[in-house]
Design a protein around this motif. Structure first.
Motif, short mmCIF file in Angstrom:
data_model
loop_
_atom_site.label_atom_id
_atom_site.label_comp_id
_atom_site.label_asym_id
_atom_site.label_seq_id
_atom_site.Cartn_x
_atom_site.Cartn_y
_atom_site.Cartn_z
N GLY A 26 -13.69 1.00 -5.22
CA GLY A 26 -14.53 1.05 -6.42
C GLY A 26 -15.54 -0.09 -6.48
O GLY A 26 -16.72 0.13 -6.76
N ILE A 27 -15.08 -1.31 -6.20
CA ILE A 27 -15.99 -2.45 -6.20
C ILE A 27 -17.02 -2.32 -5.08
O ILE A 27 -18.21 -2.61 -5.27
N GLY A 28 -16.58 -1.85 -3.92
CA GLY A 28 -17.51 -1.63 -2.81
C GLY A 28 -18.55 -0.57 -3.13
O GLY A 28 -19.71 -0.69 -2.76
N ALA A 29 -18.14 0.49 -3.85
CA ALA A 29 -19.09 1.53 -4.23
C ALA A 29 -20.12 0.99 -5.21
O ALA A 29 -21.32 1.32 -5.10
N ILE A 30 -19.69 0.17 -6.15
CA ILE A 30 -20.64 -0.43 -7.10
C ILE A 30 -21.63 -1.33 -6.37
O ILE A 30 -22.84 -1.27 -6.60
N VAL A 34 -25.79 -0.98 -5.89
CA VAL A 34 -26.73 -2.08 -6.15
C VAL A 34 -27.57 -2.36 -4.91
O VAL A 34 -28.79 -2.55 -4.99
N ALA A 35 -26.95 -2.37 -3.74
CA ALA A 35 -27.69 -2.63 -2.50
C ALA A 35 -28.70 -1.52 -2.23
O ALA A 35 -29.82 -1.79 -1.77
N LEU A 36 -28.33 -0.28 -2.53
CA LEU A 36 -29.26 0.82 -2.32
C LEU A 36 -30.43 0.75 -3.29
O LEU A 36 -31.58 0.95 -2.90
N LEU A 46 -21.85 3.32 4.18
CA LEU A 46 -21.15 3.66 5.41
C LEU A 46 -19.88 2.83 5.57
O LEU A 46 -18.83 3.37 5.93
N ILE A 47 -19.96 1.55 5.28
CA ILE A 47 -18.80 0.67 5.41
C ILE A 47 -17.71 1.06 4.42
O ILE A 47 -16.53 1.16 4.77
N TYR A 51 -14.01 2.59 5.23
CA TYR A 51 -12.80 1.95 4.71
C TYR A 51 -11.97 2.94 3.90
O TYR A 51 -10.75 2.99 4.03
N ALA A 52 -12.63 3.75 3.09
CA ALA A 52 -11.91 4.75 2.29
C ALA A 52 -11.22 5.77 3.19
O ALA A 52 -10.09 6.18 2.92
#
Length: 85
Positions: A26-30, A34-36, A46-47, A51-52
């Motif tokens: 969830g934190i990685g998706a948020i 933001v990065a996108l 992708l990362i 991981y998921a």
């Protein structure tokens, strides 16, 4: 659906992941969103997706565990074969 483990010593799971993995995803998706939106890069998606996928659990074995066992068996450990007649 939240499933509490049967023996109360295992980690609790939510769907196909441990609860801690759900938090990391969830934190990685948020952060990926933001990065996108700010930089226009897709690499964090992708990362997080890899991981998921690697942390999906079936019957207390993740896909990462299965792949590490397979690489260990086929590549890193010596296999001995004896041919007897």
């Amino acid at each position: 659906m939240y499933m509490y483990p049967d023996n109360l010593k295992e980690k609790p799971t939510l769907w196909l992941w441990y609860i801690s993995d759900i938090g990391i995803i969830g934190i990685g998706a948020i952060l990926s969103v933001v990065a996108l939106s700010q930089a226009g890069i897709y690499l964090p998606f992708l990362i997080v997706g890899c991981y998921a996928f690697m942390t999906i659990r079936f019957q207390d074995t993740s896909i990462f565990d299965f792949l590490s066992y397979a690489f260990s068996y086929f590549i890193f450990q010596q296999q001995l074969y004896f041919w007897d007649f």
